[in-house]
Design a protein around this motif. Structure first.
Motif, PDB file in Angstrom:
ATOM      1  N   VAL A  99       0.699  -1.184  -0.090  1.00  0.00           N
ATOM      2  CA  VAL A  99      -0.017   0.080   0.216  1.00  0.00           C
ATOM      3  C   VAL A  99       0.520   0.795   0.006  1.00  0.00           C
ATOM      4  CG1 VAL A  99      -1.785   1.542   1.459  1.00  0.00           C
ATOM      5  CG2 VAL A  99      -1.160  -1.190   1.215  1.00  0.00           C
ATOM      6  N   GLU A 100       1.955   1.359   1.111  1.00  0.00           N
ATOM      7  CA  GLU A 100       2.517   2.238   0.573  1.00  0.00           C
ATOM      8  C   GLU A 100       3.704   2.569  -0.550  1.00  0.00           C
ATOM      9  OE1 GLU A 100       5.461   2.095   3.754  1.00  0.00           O
ATOM     10  OE2 GLU A 100       4.060   1.721   5.399  1.00  0.00           O
ATOM     11  N   GLY A 123       2.009   9.295  -5.754  1.00  0.00           N
ATOM     12  CA  GLY A 123       2.107  10.368  -5.114  1.00  0.00           C
ATOM     13  C   GLY A 123       1.144  10.662  -4.453  1.00  0.00           C
ATOM     14  N   GLY A 124       1.274   9.697  -3.648  1.00  0.00           N
ATOM     15  CA  GLY A 124      -0.079   9.509  -2.439  1.00  0.00           C
ATOM     16  C   GLY A 124      -1.738   9.352  -3.216  1.00  0.00           C
ATOM     17  N   GLU A 125      -1.917   9.584  -3.776  1.00  0.00           N
ATOM     18  CA  GLU A 125      -3.110   9.577  -4.970  1.00  0.00           C
ATOM     19  C   GLU A 125      -4.241   8.469  -4.470  1.00  0.00           C
ATOM     20  OE1 GLU A 125      -5.979  11.007  -8.875  1.00  0.00           O
ATOM     21  OE2 GLU A 125      -3.608  11.178  -8.437  1.00  0.00           O
ATOM     22  N   GLY A 126      -3.228   7.109  -5.027  1.00  0.00           N
ATOM     23  CA  GLY A 126      -3.778   5.583  -5.078  1.00  0.00           C
ATOM     24  C   GLY A 126      -4.151   5.590  -6.723  1.00  0.00           C
ATOM     25  N   VAL A 127      -3.825   4.387  -6.831  1.00  0.00           N
ATOM     26  CA  VAL A 127      -3.902   3.689  -8.661  1.00  0.00           C
ATOM     27  C   VAL A 127      -5.467   4.400  -8.560  1.00  0.00           C
ATOM     28  CG1 VAL A 127      -2.069   2.157  -7.687  1.00  0.00           C
ATOM     29  CG2 VAL A 127      -4.239   1.450  -7.450  1.00  0.00           C
ATOM     30  N   ALA A 171      -4.951   1.321  -1.216  1.00  0.00           N
ATOM     31  CA  ALA A 171      -3.991   1.996  -2.020  1.00  0.00           C
ATOM     32  C   ALA A 171      -4.670   2.720  -3.482  1.00  0.00           C
ATOM     33  CB  ALA A 171      -3.951   0.676  -2.721  1.00  0.00           C
ATOM     34  N   VAL A 172      -6.178   2.449  -3.611  1.00  0.00           N
ATOM     35  CA  VAL A 172      -6.947   2.649  -4.625  1.00  0.00           C
ATOM     36  C   VAL A 172      -7.116   4.215  -4.108  1.00  0.00           C
ATOM     37  CG1 VAL A 172      -9.207   2.500  -5.877  1.00  0.00           C
ATOM     38  CG2 VAL A 172      -7.382   0.568  -4.837  1.00  0.00           C
TER      39      VAL A 172
END
Length: 336
Positions: free
Chosen positions: A204-205, A212-216, A234-235
Protein backbone atom coordinates in the motif's frame (compact mmCIF):
# COMPACT_ATOMS: atom_id res chain seq x y z
CA UNK A 1 -9.70 -42.67 -25.70
CA UNK A 2 -7.34 -41.99 -22.81
CA UNK A 3 -8.53 -39.52 -20.17
CA UNK A 4 -7.76 -38.47 -16.60
CA UNK A 5 -10.75 -39.21 -14.39
CA UNK A 6 -11.42 -37.58 -11.06
CA UNK A 7 -12.81 -40.56 -9.18
CA UNK A 8 -13.68 -38.69 -5.97
CA UNK A 9 -12.93 -35.41 -4.24
CA UNK A 10 -9.58 -35.36 -2.52
CA UNK A 11 -5.81 -35.25 -2.99
CA UNK A 12 -4.11 -35.28 -6.42
CA UNK A 13 -4.03 -39.08 -6.27
CA UNK A 14 -7.78 -39.18 -7.07
CA UNK A 15 -6.79 -38.30 -10.66
CA UNK A 16 -6.52 -41.61 -12.51
CA UNK A 17 -5.72 -42.27 -16.18
CA UNK A 18 -8.30 -44.59 -17.73
CA UNK A 19 -9.71 -45.63 -21.08
CA UNK A 20 -13.15 -44.13 -21.71
CA UNK A 21 -15.54 -43.95 -24.65
CA UNK A 22 -14.56 -41.43 -27.34
CA UNK A 23 -17.26 -38.70 -27.47
CA UNK A 24 -17.26 -38.60 -31.28
CA UNK A 25 -20.85 -39.58 -32.12
CA UNK A 26 -23.35 -38.31 -32.63
CA UNK A 27 -22.18 -34.72 -33.14
CA UNK A 28 -24.73 -31.98 -32.68
CA UNK A 29 -25.52 -29.64 -35.56
CA UNK A 30 -22.92 -27.00 -34.63
CA UNK A 31 -20.47 -29.17 -32.69
CA UNK A 32 -16.84 -29.98 -33.35
CA UNK A 33 -14.91 -33.10 -32.44
CA UNK A 34 -11.49 -31.86 -31.34
CA UNK A 35 -8.45 -34.06 -30.96
CA UNK A 36 -6.80 -32.41 -28.00
CA UNK A 37 -3.07 -31.85 -28.14
CA UNK A 38 -2.71 -29.97 -24.84
CA UNK A 39 -4.78 -28.84 -21.86
CA UNK A 40 -4.14 -26.02 -19.43
CA UNK A 41 -4.02 -26.62 -15.67
CA UNK A 42 -5.67 -23.89 -13.58
CA UNK A 43 -6.38 -23.25 -9.89
CA UNK A 44 -10.08 -23.98 -10.49
CA UNK A 45 -9.05 -27.54 -11.42
CA UNK A 46 -7.29 -28.10 -8.11
CA UNK A 47 -10.15 -26.53 -6.16
CA UNK A 48 -12.75 -28.75 -7.83
CA UNK A 49 -10.57 -31.82 -7.35
CA UNK A 50 -10.13 -31.01 -3.68
CA UNK A 51 -13.71 -30.06 -2.74
CA UNK A 52 -15.82 -31.68 -5.46
CA UNK A 53 -17.20 -30.41 -8.78
CA UNK A 54 -20.24 -28.26 -9.43
CA UNK A 55 -22.10 -31.43 -10.44
CA UNK A 56 -21.36 -34.03 -7.72
CA UNK A 57 -24.01 -36.42 -9.05
CA UNK A 58 -22.06 -36.78 -12.31
CA UNK A 59 -18.98 -38.64 -11.14
CA UNK A 60 -16.36 -39.59 -12.15
CA UNK A 61 -15.49 -36.31 -13.85
CA UNK A 62 -12.91 -35.14 -16.38
CA UNK A 63 -11.42 -31.82 -15.30
CA UNK A 64 -9.71 -29.13 -17.38
CA UNK A 65 -11.38 -25.97 -18.73
CA UNK A 66 -8.64 -25.03 -21.21
CA UNK A 67 -7.95 -26.97 -24.38
CA UNK A 68 -6.11 -26.70 -27.70
CA UNK A 69 -6.22 -29.15 -30.55
CA UNK A 70 -7.24 -30.05 -34.09
CA UNK A 71 -10.74 -30.34 -35.53
CA UNK A 72 -11.35 -33.97 -36.60
CA UNK A 73 -15.10 -33.94 -37.35
CA UNK A 74 -17.83 -31.31 -37.72
CA UNK A 75 -21.59 -31.25 -37.28
CA UNK A 76 -23.85 -30.75 -40.28
CA UNK A 77 -24.43 -27.07 -39.50
CA UNK A 78 -20.86 -26.02 -38.71
CA UNK A 79 -19.87 -22.95 -40.73
CA UNK A 80 -16.70 -21.47 -39.21
CA UNK A 81 -14.38 -24.47 -39.04
CA UNK A 82 -13.16 -27.31 -41.24
CA UNK A 83 -11.31 -30.54 -40.68
CA UNK A 84 -7.71 -29.88 -39.72
CA UNK A 85 -8.30 -26.43 -38.25
CA UNK A 86 -6.28 -25.68 -35.11
CA UNK A 87 -8.39 -24.27 -32.27
CA UNK A 88 -8.24 -23.21 -28.63
CA UNK A 89 -11.03 -22.61 -26.12
CA UNK A 90 -12.18 -22.60 -22.52
CA UNK A 91 -15.12 -24.95 -22.14
CA UNK A 92 -16.04 -27.92 -19.94
CA UNK A 93 -14.19 -29.28 -16.93
CA UNK A 94 -16.58 -28.18 -14.18
CA UNK A 95 -18.09 -31.62 -13.67
CA UNK A 96 -20.89 -31.40 -16.22
CA UNK A 97 -19.62 -31.19 -19.79
CA UNK A 98 -16.44 -33.21 -20.21
CA UNK A 99 -13.21 -31.36 -19.53
CA UNK A 100 -9.97 -31.37 -21.49
CA UNK A 101 -7.76 -33.78 -19.55
CA UNK A 102 -8.44 -36.21 -22.40
CA UNK A 103 -7.47 -37.09 -25.96
CA UNK A 104 -10.75 -35.89 -27.50
CA UNK A 105 -13.62 -33.60 -26.67
CA UNK A 106 -16.75 -32.18 -28.30
CA UNK A 107 -17.43 -28.44 -28.17
CA UNK A 108 -19.85 -26.11 -29.96
CA UNK A 109 -18.17 -24.07 -32.68
CA UNK A 110 -19.64 -20.89 -31.20
CA UNK A 111 -17.42 -21.27 -28.13
CA UNK A 112 -14.17 -21.94 -30.01
CA UNK A 113 -11.49 -19.64 -31.44
CA UNK A 114 -8.76 -20.24 -33.98
CA UNK A 115 -5.46 -21.05 -32.31
CA UNK A 116 -2.79 -18.36 -32.74
CA UNK A 117 -0.61 -19.59 -35.59
CA UNK A 118 2.64 -18.36 -34.08
CA UNK A 119 2.60 -20.36 -30.84
CA UNK A 120 2.61 -24.00 -29.83
CA UNK A 121 -0.42 -26.02 -28.77
CA UNK A 122 0.98 -26.00 -25.24
CA UNK A 123 1.06 -22.21 -25.14
CA UNK A 124 -2.40 -22.02 -26.71
CA UNK A 125 -3.85 -24.43 -24.14
CA UNK A 126 -2.37 -22.34 -21.34
CA UNK A 127 -4.06 -19.17 -22.56
CA UNK A 128 -7.89 -19.14 -22.66
CA UNK A 129 -9.00 -19.00 -19.01
CA UNK A 130 -6.36 -16.47 -17.97
CA UNK A 131 -6.84 -14.29 -21.05
CA UNK A 132 -10.62 -14.13 -20.61
CA UNK A 133 -10.30 -13.54 -16.86
CA UNK A 134 -7.82 -10.69 -17.23
CA UNK A 135 -9.72 -9.15 -20.17
CA UNK A 136 -13.07 -9.17 -18.35
CA UNK A 137 -11.53 -7.95 -15.08
CA UNK A 138 -9.59 -5.05 -16.58
CA UNK A 139 -11.64 -4.01 -19.59
CA UNK A 140 -15.18 -4.86 -18.51
CA UNK A 141 -15.39 -4.94 -14.70
CA UNK A 142 -12.66 -2.33 -14.13
CA UNK A 143 -13.42 -0.20 -17.22
CA UNK A 144 -9.72 0.49 -17.73
CA UNK A 145 -8.91 3.60 -19.77
CA UNK A 146 -5.66 4.74 -21.46
CA UNK A 147 -3.35 6.61 -19.13
CA UNK A 148 -4.72 5.08 -15.93
CA UNK A 149 -2.51 3.56 -13.25
CA UNK A 150 -3.10 -0.08 -12.37
CA UNK A 151 -1.93 -2.25 -9.48
CA UNK A 152 -1.88 -5.96 -10.39
CA UNK A 153 -1.28 -8.45 -7.61
CA UNK A 154 0.91 -11.49 -8.36
CA UNK A 155 2.03 -10.24 -11.74
CA UNK A 156 4.17 -13.31 -12.44
CA UNK A 157 1.24 -15.70 -12.06
CA UNK A 158 -1.02 -17.19 -14.70
CA UNK A 159 -3.62 -14.42 -14.71
CA UNK A 160 -1.20 -11.72 -13.59
CA UNK A 161 1.30 -12.13 -16.41
CA UNK A 162 -1.34 -11.64 -19.11
CA UNK A 163 -3.07 -8.89 -17.12
CA UNK A 164 0.13 -6.82 -17.21
CA UNK A 165 0.25 -7.14 -20.99
CA UNK A 166 -3.45 -6.40 -21.53
CA UNK A 167 -3.18 -3.31 -19.33
CA UNK A 168 -0.19 -2.07 -21.32
CA UNK A 169 -2.03 -2.74 -24.59
CA UNK A 170 -4.78 -0.46 -23.28
CA UNK A 171 -2.25 2.30 -22.63
CA UNK A 172 -2.17 1.99 -18.84
CA UNK A 173 0.81 2.30 -16.49
CA UNK A 174 1.33 -0.85 -14.43
CA UNK A 175 2.61 -1.60 -10.95
CA UNK A 176 2.69 -5.21 -9.78
CA UNK A 177 3.59 -7.25 -6.72
CA UNK A 178 6.16 -10.08 -6.86
CA UNK A 179 8.05 -12.24 -4.37
CA UNK A 180 11.51 -12.55 -5.93
CA UNK A 181 14.07 -10.87 -8.17
CA UNK A 182 13.56 -13.54 -10.86
CA UNK A 183 9.85 -12.75 -10.96
CA UNK A 184 10.64 -9.04 -10.99
CA UNK A 185 12.80 -9.51 -14.08
CA UNK A 186 10.02 -11.56 -15.66
CA UNK A 187 7.30 -8.92 -15.15
CA UNK A 188 9.58 -6.13 -16.33
CA UNK A 189 10.06 -8.03 -19.58
CA UNK A 190 6.26 -8.08 -19.91
CA UNK A 191 6.11 -4.31 -19.60
CA UNK A 192 5.54 -3.66 -15.89
CA UNK A 193 6.55 -0.08 -15.03
CA UNK A 194 6.86 -0.49 -11.26
CA UNK A 195 7.64 -3.59 -9.21
CA UNK A 196 6.76 -4.07 -5.54
CA UNK A 197 8.51 -6.77 -3.49
CA UNK A 198 5.54 -7.35 -1.21
CA UNK A 199 7.51 -9.53 1.25
CA UNK A 200 9.93 -6.69 1.90
CA UNK A 201 7.76 -3.59 1.74
CA UNK A 202 4.15 -2.67 2.42
CA UNK A 203 2.49 -2.71 -0.99
CA UNK A 204 0.00 0.00 0.00
CA UNK A 205 2.79 2.41 0.92
CA UNK A 206 4.63 1.52 -2.28
CA UNK A 207 1.53 2.10 -4.42
CA UNK A 208 0.82 5.43 -2.72
CA UNK A 209 4.43 6.54 -3.17
CA UNK A 210 4.22 5.56 -6.84
CA UNK A 211 1.08 7.65 -7.34
CA UNK A 212 2.11 10.67 -5.29
CA UNK A 213 -0.21 9.71 -2.45
CA UNK A 214 -3.33 9.56 -4.60
CA UNK A 215 -3.71 5.80 -5.13
CA UNK A 216 -4.12 3.74 -8.27
CA UNK A 217 -7.11 4.08 -10.57
CA UNK A 218 -7.65 0.33 -10.67
CA UNK A 219 -6.42 -2.53 -8.50
CA UNK A 220 -6.68 -6.12 -9.71
CA UNK A 221 -6.62 -8.76 -6.97
CA UNK A 222 -5.66 -12.25 -8.15
CA UNK A 223 -4.71 -13.46 -4.66
CA UNK A 224 -7.77 -13.07 -2.44
CA UNK A 225 -8.02 -13.39 1.32
CA UNK A 226 -6.64 -10.42 3.26
CA UNK A 227 -4.96 -9.06 0.14
CA UNK A 228 -8.35 -7.91 -1.15
CA UNK A 229 -9.34 -5.61 1.71
CA UNK A 230 -5.75 -4.60 2.46
CA UNK A 231 -5.66 -3.13 -1.06
CA UNK A 232 -8.54 -0.69 -0.46
CA UNK A 233 -6.34 2.21 0.79
CA UNK A 234 -4.05 1.78 -2.24
CA UNK A 235 -6.91 2.75 -4.59
CA UNK A 236 -7.78 6.38 -5.24
CA UNK A 237 -11.06 7.87 -4.09
CA UNK A 238 -13.79 6.84 -6.59
CA UNK A 239 -11.42 4.22 -8.01
CA UNK A 240 -11.99 0.57 -8.87
CA UNK A 241 -10.91 -2.75 -7.39
CA UNK A 242 -11.64 -6.05 -9.08
CA UNK A 243 -11.08 -9.46 -7.51
CA UNK A 244 -11.24 -12.94 -9.01
CA UNK A 245 -11.76 -14.53 -5.58
CA UNK A 246 -14.84 -14.50 -3.38
CA UNK A 247 -14.37 -11.83 -0.69
CA UNK A 248 -13.78 -13.32 2.75
CA UNK A 249 -16.63 -13.09 5.25
CA UNK A 250 -14.22 -11.17 7.51
CA UNK A 251 -13.59 -8.49 4.89
CA UNK A 252 -13.47 -5.02 6.45
CA UNK A 253 -15.38 -2.77 4.04
CA UNK A 254 -15.08 0.59 5.85
CA UNK A 255 -12.14 1.96 3.84
CA UNK A 256 -13.74 0.91 0.55
CA UNK A 257 -16.98 2.65 1.52
CA UNK A 258 -15.23 5.79 2.75
CA UNK A 259 -13.26 6.04 -0.49
CA UNK A 260 -16.37 5.28 -2.59
CA UNK A 261 -14.63 2.44 -4.38
CA UNK A 262 -16.40 0.55 -7.11
CA UNK A 263 -16.10 -3.18 -6.39
CA UNK A 264 -15.88 -5.62 -9.29
CA UNK A 265 -16.30 -9.38 -8.93
CA UNK A 266 -14.88 -11.40 -11.82
CA UNK A 267 -15.77 -15.05 -12.41
CA UNK A 268 -15.18 -16.00 -16.03
CA UNK A 269 -16.92 -19.35 -15.43
CA UNK A 270 -20.34 -17.68 -15.03
CA UNK A 271 -21.41 -18.18 -18.69
CA UNK A 272 -20.53 -21.87 -18.49
CA UNK A 273 -22.24 -22.37 -15.13
CA UNK A 274 -25.43 -20.56 -16.15
CA UNK A 275 -25.56 -21.67 -19.79
CA UNK A 276 -25.27 -18.13 -21.18
CA UNK A 277 -24.54 -18.85 -24.83
CA UNK A 278 -24.15 -15.22 -25.94
CA UNK A 279 -21.61 -14.63 -23.18
CA UNK A 280 -19.75 -17.81 -24.15
CA UNK A 281 -19.62 -16.53 -27.73
CA UNK A 282 -18.30 -13.21 -26.45
CA UNK A 283 -15.52 -15.06 -24.62
CA UNK A 284 -14.59 -16.82 -27.86
CA UNK A 285 -14.44 -13.40 -29.52
CA UNK A 286 -12.04 -12.26 -26.79
CA UNK A 287 -9.82 -15.22 -27.68
CA UNK A 288 -9.99 -14.32 -31.39
CA UNK A 289 -8.76 -10.78 -30.63
CA UNK A 290 -6.04 -12.06 -28.31
CA UNK A 291 -4.92 -14.51 -31.01
CA UNK A 292 -4.35 -11.55 -33.33
CA UNK A 293 -2.26 -9.78 -30.72
CA UNK A 294 -0.28 -12.95 -30.04
CA UNK A 295 0.46 -13.38 -33.75
CA UNK A 296 1.45 -9.71 -33.97
CA UNK A 297 3.94 -10.22 -31.15
CA UNK A 298 2.05 -7.95 -28.75
CA UNK A 299 1.01 -10.63 -26.25
CA UNK A 300 2.93 -13.61 -24.87
CA UNK A 301 1.87 -16.71 -22.94
CA UNK A 302 4.46 -18.13 -20.57
CA UNK A 303 4.42 -21.89 -19.95
CA UNK A 304 6.77 -22.84 -17.14
CA UNK A 305 6.06 -26.58 -16.87
CA UNK A 306 4.76 -29.32 -19.17
CA UNK A 307 3.60 -32.75 -18.03
CA UNK A 308 2.34 -35.74 -20.00
CA UNK A 309 -1.38 -36.41 -19.50
CA UNK A 310 -0.54 -39.37 -17.29
CA UNK A 311 1.14 -37.05 -14.77
CA UNK A 312 -1.86 -34.80 -14.09
CA UNK A 313 -1.53 -35.50 -10.37
CA UNK A 314 2.05 -34.17 -10.39
CA UNK A 315 0.87 -31.07 -12.24
CA UNK A 316 -1.74 -30.45 -9.54
CA UNK A 317 0.84 -30.93 -6.79
CA UNK A 318 3.12 -28.35 -8.41
CA UNK A 319 0.33 -25.81 -8.90
CA UNK A 320 -0.76 -26.17 -5.29
CA UNK A 321 2.81 -25.48 -4.13
CA UNK A 322 2.14 -21.82 -5.00
CA UNK A 323 5.51 -21.11 -6.57
CA UNK A 324 4.65 -21.34 -10.27
CA UNK A 325 5.55 -18.57 -12.71
CA UNK A 326 3.14 -18.46 -15.67
CA UNK A 327 1.21 -21.63 -16.51
CA UNK A 328 1.31 -25.43 -16.32
CA UNK A 329 0.16 -27.60 -19.23
CA UNK A 330 -0.69 -31.26 -19.84
CA UNK A 331 0.41 -32.79 -23.16
CA UNK A 332 -1.47 -35.50 -25.04
CA UNK A 333 1.10 -35.87 -27.83
CA UNK A 334 4.49 -34.65 -29.01
CA UNK A 335 2.89 -32.12 -31.41
CA UNK A 336 2.63 -29.56 -28.63
Amino acid sequence: MKAVLMTAAGSPEVLQVQQVVNPAVPLGNTELLVRLVAAGVNPIDTKLRNRGTFYPDQMPAILGCDGAGIVEAVGAGVQRFRLGDEVYFCYGGLGGHQGNYAEYTVVDERFVARKPASISFAEAAAAPLVLITAWEALYERGRLEPGERVLIHAGAGGVGHVAIQLAKLKGATVSTTVSSEDKANFVRQLGADHVIFYKQIDFVEAALDWTGGEGVDLAFDTVGGETFHKTFPAVRVYGDIVTILEPDAKTVWKTARTRNLRIGLELMLTPMLLGLNESLQHQAEILEQCAKWIDEGKLKIHVSHKFPLEEAAKAHQLLESGSVTGKIVLLMSNES
